[in-house]
Motif scaffolding. Structure first.
Motif, PDB file in Angstrom:
ATOM      1  N   THR A   1       0.839  -1.206   0.000  1.00  0.00           N
ATOM      2  CA  THR A   1       0.000   0.000   0.000  1.00  0.00           C
ATOM      3  C   THR A   1       0.870   1.252   0.000  1.00  0.00           C
ATOM      4  OG1 THR A   1      -1.875  -1.082   1.047  1.00  0.00           O
ATOM      5  CG2 THR A   1      -1.713   1.293   1.354  1.00  0.00           C
TER       6      THR A   1
ATOM      7  N   ASP B   1      -5.711  -0.967  -5.054  1.00  0.00           N
ATOM      8  CA  ASP B   1      -5.150  -1.579  -3.849  1.00  0.00           C
ATOM      9  C   ASP B   1      -6.089  -2.683  -3.346  1.00  0.00           C
ATOM     10  OD1 ASP B   1      -3.749  -2.222  -1.609  1.00  0.00           O
ATOM     11  OD2 ASP B   1      -3.714  -0.200  -0.756  1.00  0.00           O
ATOM     12  N   GLU B   2      -5.733  -3.913  -3.595  1.00  0.00           N
ATOM     13  CA  GLU B   2      -6.540  -5.081  -3.223  1.00  0.00           C
ATOM     14  C   GLU B   2      -8.017  -4.889  -3.573  1.00  0.00           C
ATOM     15  OE1 GLU B   2      -5.478  -7.296   0.162  1.00  0.00           O
ATOM     16  OE2 GLU B   2      -3.733  -6.079   0.638  1.00  0.00           O
TER      17      GLU B   2
END
Ligand code: ADP
Ligand code: MG
Length: 226
Positions: A45, A166-167
């Motif tokens: 991240t 992000d994910e």
């Protein structure tokens, strides 16, 4: 498109220091689908936020589309993000009080696009992500997959050439996650550069480039330190 050299980033908590990025160097060519993988806490991240200018590295250089953006200030970054970068997050980050259309329109409000034009572009974006008839629903009235599609539409309204995710499937069941990945791959085939942070081996196996992280460092393919 993206070139970073020897990025370093520390977080300080009391007396202790965490090196979230440790001498990170890589390139992502224009048009690539890249995956950033690694265990929780490995710095994924932090890296994505630095790539999107949401956070800054303590040291190292960063070129975006050939321009040195290493020392951009927050105003320069917000201008850059407006033109070139769309963000997608694990938790969707939609505003609960706005409808899907309202959420997708928001970046256009900041860009002072007139209301009628805004509505038209937002409707197009929702259709492009497979949600043509959900515009007047609020996020709480949408499934997780529909919320993520809305968030992707919001990331797309300015037609940015670079998408950072992000994910994006982290809060979704396997099947819905797979659909969202299919959508991101579709957007990639349309010519966008896409960087996805993910635990999923499925995404990593479909990516053209895998950046594997451990303890803030980038591992070379095969697992040795790069
Ligand atoms: P990942 O996304 O791979 O889980 P992160 O980039 O979120 O990893 O975090 C990398 C490391 O930096 C972790 O050890 C994490 O605890 C630490 N970290 C991240 N954000 C902060 C912060 N705001 N303050 C202090 N430490 C942080
Ligand atoms: Mg993370």
């Amino acid at each position: 498109m993206i070139r970073v050299q020897q990025l370093v980033k520390d977080y300080h908590l009391g007396d202790s220091r965490v090196r979230a990025l440790d001498d990170v160097t890589f390139e992502i060519p224009t048009g690539a689908l890249a995956a950033i993988t690694g265990q929780s806490g490995s710095g994924k991240t932090t890296l994505l936020n630095v790539l999107g200018g949401l956070d800054t590295a303590d040291a190292g250089r960063y070129w975006l589309n050939g321009r040195d953006v290493s020392h951009f200030n927050p105003i320069e970054w917000s201008r850059e993000r407006n033109r070139t970068i769309g963000f997608v997050f694990q938790s969707f980050n939609l505003l609960p009080a706005l409808t899907a259309l309202g959420n997708v329109e928001l970046p256009l409000v900041y860009r002072r696009v007139p209301p009628r034009e805004r509505r038209r572009v937002a409707e197009e974006a929702l259709a492009a992500v497979g949600l043509p008839h959900r515009g007047h629903h609020r996020p709480s009235q949408l499934s997780g997959g529909q919320q993520q599609r809305t968030a992707i539409a919001r990331a797309l309204v300015g037609n940015p050439p670079l998408l950072l995710a992000d994910e994006p499937t982290g809060n979704l069941d396997a099947e819905t996650g797979s659909e969202i990945l299919g959508l991101l791959e579709h957007l990639h085939r349309q010519g966008r550069t896409i960087v996805i942070v993910t635990h999923s081996t499925e995404v990593a196996s479909r990516a053209e480039l895998v950046l594997s992280m451990r303890d803030g460092r980038l591992l070379a393919p095969g697992g040795g330190a790069a």
